[in-house]
Enzyme design. Structure first.
Site, PDB file in Angstrom:
ATOM      1  N   ASP A  99       0.800  -1.232   0.000  1.00 51.81           N
ATOM      2  CA  ASP A  99       0.000   0.000   0.000  1.00 51.81           C
ATOM      3  C   ASP A  99       0.835   1.285   0.000  1.00 51.81           C
ATOM      4  OD1 ASP A  99      -2.193  -1.616  -0.036  1.00 51.81           O
ATOM      5  OD2 ASP A  99      -2.879  -1.177   1.996  1.00 51.81           O
ATOM      6  N   HIS A 142       4.530   4.253   9.114  1.00 49.94           N
ATOM      7  CA  HIS A 142       4.519   2.837   8.685  1.00 49.94           C
ATOM      8  C   HIS A 142       5.843   2.388   8.085  1.00 49.94           C
ATOM      9  CE1 HIS A 142       0.331   2.627   9.554  1.00 49.94           C
ATOM     10  NE2 HIS A 142      -0.016   3.516   8.636  1.00 49.94           N
ATOM     11  N   ASP A 179      -2.798   8.646  15.184  1.00 45.40           N
ATOM     12  CA  ASP A 179      -3.284   8.197  13.874  1.00 45.40           C
ATOM     13  C   ASP A 179      -4.094   6.908  14.087  1.00 45.40           C
ATOM     14  OD1 ASP A 179      -2.357   8.471  10.676  1.00 45.40           O
ATOM     15  OD2 ASP A 179      -2.873   6.432  11.268  1.00 45.40           O
ATOM     16  N   HIS A 181      -4.115   4.263  12.366  1.00 42.27           N
ATOM     17  CA  HIS A 181      -3.389   3.043  12.016  1.00 42.27           C
ATOM     18  C   HIS A 181      -2.248   2.809  13.002  1.00 42.27           C
ATOM     19  CE1 HIS A 181      -5.095   4.469   8.120  1.00 42.27           C
ATOM     20  NE2 HIS A 181      -5.350   3.176   7.953  1.00 42.27           N
ATOM     21  N   TYR A 312      -7.921  11.459   5.802  1.00 38.98           N
ATOM     22  CA  TYR A 312      -8.324  11.340   4.394  1.00 38.98           C
ATOM     23  C   TYR A 312      -9.692  11.915   4.082  1.00 38.98           C
ATOM     24  CZ  TYR A 312      -4.266   8.512   5.012  1.00 38.98           C
ATOM     25  OH  TYR A 312      -3.006   8.117   5.359  1.00 38.98           O
TER      26      TYR A 312
HETATM   27  N1  Q9C Z   1      -8.667   0.824   2.086  1.00 36.38           N
HETATM   28  C1  Q9C Z   1      -1.396   6.453   6.964  1.00 36.38           C
HETATM   29  O1  Q9C Z   1      -2.450   6.784   7.476  1.00 36.38           O
HETATM   30  N2  Q9C Z   1      -4.229   0.730   3.532  1.00 36.38           N
HETATM   31  N3  Q9C Z   1      -1.302   5.361   6.209  1.00 36.38           N
HETATM   32  C2  Q9C Z   1      -5.150   1.310   2.624  1.00 36.38           C
HETATM   33  C3  Q9C Z   1      -7.375   1.201   1.635  1.00 36.38           C
HETATM   34  C4  Q9C Z   1      -3.073   1.507   3.840  1.00 36.38           C
HETATM   35  C5  Q9C Z   1      -2.430   4.525   5.978  1.00 36.38           C
HETATM   36  C6  Q9C Z   1      -6.289   0.425   2.326  1.00 36.38           C
HETATM   37  C7  Q9C Z   1      -3.351   2.591   4.814  1.00 36.38           C
HETATM   38  C8  Q9C Z   1      -2.119   3.382   5.122  1.00 36.38           C
HETATM   39  C9  Q9C Z   1      -0.179   7.284   7.166  1.00 36.38           C
HETATM   40 ZN    ZN Z   2      -3.315   6.457   9.321  1.00 38.56          ZN
END
Ligand code: Q9C
Ligand code: ZN
Length: 675
Positions: A99, A142, A179, A181, A312
């Protein structure tokens, strides 16, 4: 004696260059990470006059040496080659990782992104500014030693923590990852390092959510010398709210952070944990970031650096960043909106992480063990397979609507002091008026606060008990609620324990008055000899703060009895955290003889960071047990006091149902019940 006025500037670091890369091929997993994210933040900060109020610090390019603090030479060299690739080669290169997408200009932006973070650390560490925020792309948390991941190329904040240690000699760095994640890259970087405490909450859903790692769960606490210095709060349900986040702060992060006593705080500040975000699917409103920020501003003497990560939903993102920057600048936080009880799943996670960390932190020594039902059935990852099967019928949160956070207007006067004429007033404060310090002066000061003409006040009075009585009586004529925090032994006034809930009194004293407990009168232990940092974490963070947030007063009265026993730093920390309530409307009453605390109190009311509290002793068993009894008695009324999930089948109402249906629908309809 006058108080030294510290530098109060906030740095803002941004460079348009970082908007100049984007996804060049169809890839649904990556399409949410767009240049517009930075553009809308920048526009919103300008529109709200926030950019102009900050010190603009230029970015720089991070050097190879900077990157090598965290990343391997091979990986760094590989990333460098992307600057000369065509689209097809970039696509191939990107495929090695999870990703993430590359672009001819991303290496350049990644150098600025890490460099901006280091510029921020330099400015804050050297005292050029008090705190600040770096608005950057690509994000970082990440990214790993030799791998890009989740839109991240280099780990900006991990690099910054190493840099702070090596270049500036920072001894303890706290990284708060709010965050949505899990910043696994940060976790890996410091897994065996006790000088960096990493905290992360994240959407987890029993490992069904990206990055689907077992080591994102609550029972991963670090390794070797770093055992106990990695704190994970896995969210196993979507829809977490303001209360869930505040509970995590009061019952997990803050006690441990204060015990850790960092000399620098870095925030991997993603805003995908806010409502409307398509990744997080959480329900916390943008104003919660004002409170999260405020609650971190008195650690490390205020040395706080925020670095953008995810986020986002462009609306939610810009609102959340504005709330954060307002708070960094010292603007009072808005009243915390919509505090429902924390949900069952959140409490389970909080319970789990507290119990996992009990061996490592004296502030958790009394935390409840896990009932076997939680550790074996409910909260472990064995259910992954089962959970994966029933995916695909989630409600969409993207079209959710929520009220725009109210405009934050700071009163023209920050701190007003009512002192006898012969007492010099501290720098930066306004003398309220000349003449006697009498009831009339106090009432007039309260009226001005109520009208938002003055933010907070400090009065040196002849008799604190009498002044408190007068103030509470006057407040009863206001339409709103008053939180009275009384520190030290005093007569319990009848008027304080009103049953109608217009006044809530939290009384810290030496006396055993357990029989007096009522919903609106909370006698809390403050034994001589236990009035230090550990008292602060147990009694203030774990009890006063959750109750205060849930009560949501429009005024806080903080009364300090003679010989209350608190040293300056603990008193200042108490004063500071209370300013997160009632839009900062705090009236402090101090007895005439206690002139020495006027300076420190005024400095805190003016918004200066409170000093660190120094050595942390293990809390005395008897006193903590009394406190725990109090919590148990009160948590039916004050649900934010809970730090364990109520056992099911015990006649407890189904909070969680309420939360995910009624509350959620109210939110959509924009018809939230206001208290
Ligand atoms: N539904 C940060 O927020 N997975 N990164 C995306 C899409 C990756 C997030 C899947 C998400 C990364 C910095
Ligand atoms: Zn994130």
């Amino acid at each position: 004696m006058s108080t030294e006025v510290m530098k109060m500037d906030t740095a803002l670091i941004y460079d348009e260059e970082m908007t100049k890369y984007k996804l060049l091929w169809p890839n649904p997993a990556c399409e949410i990470e767009t240049p517009e994210r930075l553009m809308v933040i920048n526009e919103a900060l300008k529109k709200n006059g926030l950019s102009d109020r900050c010190v603009s610090v230029p970015v720089r390019e991070a050097t190879d040496e900077d990157f090598l603090l965290v990343h391997s030479k091979e990986y760094l060299e590989a990333v460098k080659t992307t600057a000369n690739m065509n689209v097809e080669e970039l696509m191939e290169f990107s495929k090695q990782y999870n990703d993430v997408y590359f672009h001819q200009n991303i290496y350049h932006c990644a150098k600025l992104s890490a460099g901006a973070t280091l510029q921020l650390v330099d400015s804050v560490w050297t005292g050029k500014v008090r705190n600040g925020m770096a608005l950057v792309r690509p994000p970082g948390h990440h990214s790993m030693r030799s791998a890009a991941s989740g839109f991240c190329v280099f780990n900006n904040v991990a690099i910054a923590a190493q840099y702070a240690k090596q270049k500036h000699g920072a001894k303890r760095v706290l990284i708060v990852d709010w965050d949505v994640h899990h910043g696994q890259g940060v976790q890996y970087s410091f897994k065996d390092d006790p000088s960096v405490l990493y905290f992360s909450w994240h959407r987890f859903e029993h490992q069904k959510f990206w990055p689907n790692l077992k080591e994102s769960d609550y029972d991963y606490v670090g390794e070797e010398g770093g055992t106990g210095f990695n704190l994970n709060i896995p969210w196993n349900k979507v829809g977490m709210t303001n209360s869930d986040y505040l509970s995590a702060f009061c019952h997990v992060l803050l006690p441990i952070a204060y015990e850790f006593s960092p000399d620098l705080v870095l925030v991997t500040a993603g805003f995908d944990a806010a409502i409307g975000d398509p990744e997080g699917k959480m329900c916390a409103t943008p104003d919660i970031f004002a409170h999260l920020t405020h609650l971190l501003m008195n650690l490390a003497g205020g040395k706080l650096c925020l670095v953008l990560e995810g986020g986002y939903n462009l609306t939610s993102l810009q609102q959340s960043v504005c709330q954060t920057v307002h708070t960094l600048l010292g603007d009072p936080a808005p009243r915390p909106a919509y505090l429902e009880p924390p949900c069952h799943s959140a409490l389970e996670s909080i319970h789990c992480v507290r119990s996992a960390h009990k061996p490592y932190w004296s502030s958790l020594r009394h935390a409840a063990e896990l009932p076997t039902s939680i550790s074996t059935q409910c909260n472990k990852s064995e259910k992954v397979g089962e959970m994966l099967e029933k995916e695909g019928e989630e409600e969409s949160v993207e079209e959710l609507d929520w009220p725009e956070p109210p405009t934050r207007v700071s009163p023209p006067v920050r701190t007003s002091v009512v002192l006898p004429d012969d007492v010099p007033y501290p720098d930066g404060c306004k003398r309220f008026k000349l003449g006697a310090v009498d009831d009339g002066a106090l009432k007039a000061l309260m009226d001005k606060m109520e009208m938002n003409q003055i933010c907070n006040g400090l009065a040196l009075v002849r008799d604190v008990s009498m002044a408190m009585k007068c103030v509470v009586q006057h407040a009863s004529s206001f339409p709103n609620r008053v939180l009275v925090v009384c520190v030290g032994d005093a007569e319990v006034q009848d008027s304080h324990s009103t049953k109608d809930g217009k006044t809530l009194t939290v009384h810290f004293s030496n006396k055993d008055s357990e029989e007096l407990i009522g919903k609106y009168y909370l006698p809390v232990c403050l034994k001589k000899g236990w009035s230090d940092a550990s008292w602060f974490t147990q009694a203030v963070l774990g009890l006063l703060l959750p109750v205060g947030y849930q009560y949501d007063p429009s005024l806080v009265v903080l009364a300090r009895m003679p010989d209350c026993g608190l040293c300056d730093s603990v008193w200042q920390q108490l004063t500071a955290v209370l300013q997160g309530l009632a839009q900062g409307h705090t009236l402090v009453l101090v007895q005439e003889g206690e002139k020495a605390c006027v300076g420190p109190t005024a400095s805190t009311l003016l918004g200066q960071a409170a000093p660190s509290m120094g050595k942390f002793h293990a809390p005395p068993v008897k006193e903590v047990e009394a406190l725990e009894r109090l919590r148990h008695k009160l948590q039916a009324d004050w649900k934010l006091l809970r730090n364990t999930a109520p056992e099911t089948g015990g006649g407890d109402e189904p909070d969680e149902e309420f939360q995910s249906t009624v509350w959620f629908k109210n939110l959509i309809k924009n018809t939230l019940p206001s208290n």
